[in-house]
Structures are given as structure tokens and as C-alpha cells.
Design a protein around this motif. Sequence first.
Motif, PDB file in Angstrom:
ATOM      1  N   GLY A   1       0.786  -1.220   0.000  1.00 47.61           N
ATOM      2  CA  GLY A   1       0.000   0.000   0.000  1.00 47.61           C
ATOM      3  C   GLY A   1       0.817   1.269   0.000  1.00 47.61           C
ATOM      4  N   THR A   2       2.161   1.145   0.111  1.00 45.89           N
ATOM      5  CA  THR A   2       2.982   2.351   0.249  1.00 45.89           C
ATOM      6  C   THR A   2       3.850   2.654  -0.974  1.00 45.89           C
ATOM      7  OG1 THR A   2       4.815   1.149   1.280  1.00 45.89           O
ATOM      8  CG2 THR A   2       3.118   2.054   2.754  1.00 45.89           C
TER       9      THR A   2
ATOM     10  N   MET B   1      -2.334  -1.463  -9.895  1.00 42.97           N
ATOM     11  CA  MET B   1      -2.738  -1.228  -8.497  1.00 42.97           C
ATOM     12  C   MET B   1      -4.257  -1.110  -8.422  1.00 42.97           C
ATOM     13  SD  MET B   1       0.062   1.754  -8.093  1.00 42.97           S
ATOM     14  CE  MET B   1      -0.252   2.134  -9.801  1.00 42.97           C
ATOM     15  N   TYR B   2      -4.804  -1.511  -7.301  1.00 44.26           N
ATOM     16  CA  TYR B   2      -6.231  -1.346  -7.042  1.00 44.26           C
ATOM     17  C   TYR B   2      -6.391  -0.494  -5.795  1.00 44.26           C
ATOM     18  CZ  TYR B   2     -10.965  -2.208  -5.537  1.00 44.26           C
ATOM     19  OH  TYR B   2     -12.263  -2.032  -5.129  1.00 44.26           O
ATOM     20  N   PHE B   3      -7.256   0.502  -5.875  1.00 44.26           N
ATOM     21  CA  PHE B   3      -7.554   1.351  -4.730  1.00 44.26           C
ATOM     22  C   PHE B   3      -9.044   1.261  -4.428  1.00 44.26           C
ATOM     23  CE2 PHE B   3      -3.784   3.202  -6.648  1.00 44.26           C
ATOM     24  CZ  PHE B   3      -2.965   3.354  -5.541  1.00 44.26           C
ATOM     25  N   SER B   4      -9.376   0.760  -3.245  1.00 44.10           N
ATOM     26  CA  SER B   4     -10.765   0.748  -2.810  1.00 44.10           C
ATOM     27  C   SER B   4     -11.270   2.179  -2.733  1.00 44.10           C
ATOM     28  CB  SER B   4     -10.854   0.099  -1.422  1.00 44.10           C
ATOM     29  OG  SER B   4     -12.117   0.351  -0.842  1.00 44.10           O
ATOM     30  N   ARG B   5     -12.541   2.383  -3.013  1.00 50.88           N
ATOM     31  CA  ARG B   5     -13.107   3.733  -2.895  1.00 50.88           C
ATOM     32  C   ARG B   5     -13.017   4.227  -1.459  1.00 50.88           C
ATOM     33  NH1 ARG B   5     -17.913   3.561  -0.493  1.00 50.88           N
ATOM     34  NH2 ARG B   5     -19.077   1.627  -0.539  1.00 50.88           N
ATOM     35  N   LEU B   6     -12.943   3.299  -0.499  1.00 55.52           N
ATOM     36  CA  LEU B   6     -12.821   3.682   0.905  1.00 55.52           C
ATOM     37  C   LEU B   6     -11.460   4.312   1.194  1.00 55.52           C
ATOM     38  CD1 LEU B   6     -14.400   0.505   2.545  1.00 55.52           C
ATOM     39  CD2 LEU B   6     -15.501   2.707   2.071  1.00 55.52           C
ATOM     40  N   ARG B   7     -10.488   4.038   0.346  1.00 54.38           N
ATOM     41  CA  ARG B   7      -9.135   4.571   0.525  1.00 54.38           C
ATOM     42  C   ARG B   7      -9.044   6.018   0.056  1.00 54.38           C
ATOM     43  NH1 ARG B   7      -4.809   1.636   2.048  1.00 54.38           N
ATOM     44  NH2 ARG B   7      -2.754   2.300   1.367  1.00 54.38           N
ATOM     45  N   GLY B   8      -9.876   6.382  -0.909  1.00 54.63           N
ATOM     46  CA  GLY B   8      -9.885   7.740  -1.430  1.00 54.63           C
ATOM     47  C   GLY B   8     -10.022   7.763  -2.938  1.00 54.63           C
TER      48      GLY B   8
ATOM     49  N   VAL C   1       4.067   8.952 -10.743  1.00 50.56           N
ATOM     50  CA  VAL C   1       2.753   8.506 -10.269  1.00 50.56           C
ATOM     51  C   VAL C   1       2.782   8.313  -8.753  1.00 50.56           C
ATOM     52  CG1 VAL C   1       1.093   6.600 -10.365  1.00 50.56           C
ATOM     53  CG2 VAL C   1       2.035   7.555 -12.486  1.00 50.56           C
ATOM     54  N   HIS C   2       3.893   7.809  -8.223  1.00 45.60           N
ATOM     55  CA  HIS C   2       4.033   7.670  -6.773  1.00 45.60           C
ATOM     56  C   HIS C   2       3.841   9.021  -6.096  1.00 45.60           C
ATOM     57  CE1 HIS C   2       6.017   7.397  -2.866  1.00 45.60           C
ATOM     58  NE2 HIS C   2       5.753   6.103  -2.907  1.00 45.60           N
ATOM     59  N   GLU C   3       4.489  10.040  -6.626  1.00 40.40           N
ATOM     60  CA  GLU C   3       4.379  11.383  -6.056  1.00 40.40           C
ATOM     61  C   GLU C   3       2.930  11.870  -6.077  1.00 40.40           C
ATOM     62  OE1 GLU C   3       5.636  15.801  -7.515  1.00 40.40           O
ATOM     63  OE2 GLU C   3       7.184  14.257  -7.667  1.00 40.40           O
ATOM     64  N   LEU C   4       2.224  11.664  -7.187  1.00 33.93           N
ATOM     65  CA  LEU C   4       0.833  12.116  -7.307  1.00 33.93           C
ATOM     66  C   LEU C   4      -0.099  11.351  -6.369  1.00 33.93           C
ATOM     67  CD1 LEU C   4       0.705  12.466 -11.196  1.00 33.93           C
ATOM     68  CD2 LEU C   4       0.834  14.328  -9.505  1.00 33.93           C
ATOM     69  N   LEU C   5       0.088  10.040  -6.273  1.00 33.65           N
ATOM     70  CA  LEU C   5      -0.758   9.232  -5.387  1.00 33.65           C
ATOM     71  C   LEU C   5      -0.455   9.510  -3.923  1.00 33.65           C
ATOM     72  CD1 LEU C   5      -0.724   5.837  -7.305  1.00 33.65           C
ATOM     73  CD2 LEU C   5      -2.579   7.526  -7.230  1.00 33.65           C
ATOM     74  N   ASP C   6       0.817   9.768  -3.621  1.00 37.20           N
ATOM     75  CA  ASP C   6       1.190  10.106  -2.252  1.00 37.20           C
ATOM     76  C   ASP C   6       0.578  11.449  -1.854  1.00 37.20           C
ATOM     77  OD1 ASP C   6       2.559   9.410   0.149  1.00 37.20           O
ATOM     78  OD2 ASP C   6       4.120  10.861  -0.357  1.00 37.20           O
ATOM     79  N   ARG C   7       0.629  12.410  -2.775  1.00 36.74           N
ATOM     80  CA  ARG C   7       0.032  13.722  -2.523  1.00 36.74           C
ATOM     81  C   ARG C   7      -1.479  13.610  -2.279  1.00 36.74           C
ATOM     82  NH1 ARG C   7       1.433  17.581  -7.186  1.00 36.74           N
ATOM     83  NH2 ARG C   7       3.471  16.642  -6.956  1.00 36.74           N
ATOM     84  N   ALA C   8      -2.118  12.640  -2.941  1.00 39.07           N
ATOM     85  CA  ALA C   8      -3.554  12.397  -2.764  1.00 39.07           C
ATOM     86  C   ALA C   8      -3.837  11.544  -1.529  1.00 39.07           C
ATOM     87  CB  ALA C   8      -4.122  11.720  -4.008  1.00 39.07           C
ATOM     88  N   GLU C   9      -2.782  11.211  -0.767  1.00 38.16           N
ATOM     89  CA  GLU C   9      -2.861  10.423   0.469  1.00 38.16           C
ATOM     90  C   GLU C   9      -3.408   9.010   0.254  1.00 38.16           C
ATOM     91  OE1 GLU C   9      -4.859  12.822   3.412  1.00 38.16           O
ATOM     92  OE2 GLU C   9      -3.253  14.316   3.393  1.00 38.16           O
ATOM     93  N   LEU C  10      -3.100   8.435  -0.907  1.00 35.62           N
ATOM     94  CA  LEU C  10      -3.538   7.072  -1.194  1.00 35.62           C
ATOM     95  C   LEU C  10      -2.488   6.031  -0.840  1.00 35.62           C
ATOM     96  CD1 LEU C  10      -5.283   7.624  -4.618  1.00 35.62           C
ATOM     97  CD2 LEU C  10      -6.363   7.073  -2.443  1.00 35.62           C
TER      98      LEU C  10
END
Length: 93
Positions: A18-19, A25-32, A74-83
Motif C-alpha cells: 500500500g505504500t 494497483m487497485y484502490f478501494s473507494r474507501l481509501r480515497g 505517479v508515486h508522487e501524485l498518489l502520495d500527494r492524494a494520500e492514497l
Amino acid sequence: MATSEAHRDSVTDKAKPGTFVGWAMYFSRLRGKVPPLPAPVRIEPVEDKGTLVILTPERFTASNPEHVALAAHVHELLDRAELLRPLQPWPAG
């Protein structure tokens, strides 16, 4: 998340699910909410459950500098979105 061990080991010393970013990758809607991501990244909704993110249409390889640079961006963008945070067990319910 799906990626190679070579890529995982090149981007993190402590691989906590997740980090970090992988080929798919799959992101649950509960994650953001997944933010807009640059081409050639594909973002696919999975019903009302979440989002599938695929970095490249071809097989991702850690030896391809373009793949590695895209994953870092993409890591930077997803990290910024707190995913990108460690996975947690589902609450008992």
C-alpha cells in the motif's frame, strides 16, 4: 498491486503493501479518490468498489528508465492524494 521484486526493492527498503507504486494497483473507494494521472496510465473504475490503475500498456520492467520515471511520478501524485499508506485490516463488524 503487481510489480517485480527488482522494482519494489529499488524504490523501498521496507516494502509495506500500500505504500509504493507497481505496474497495476487497485484502490478501494474507501481509501480515497484516484487523482488524474499522466498518459499512458490507465484509470479504470471497478463498479462502485474502487479503481484499477495500470501504469503502462506493455509489461512494466525495472530496467526501463521510462517505466521507472513514470512510476516515480505517479508515486508522487498518489502520495500527494494520500492514497499510499500501509494497508490496514478491515474493522470487525
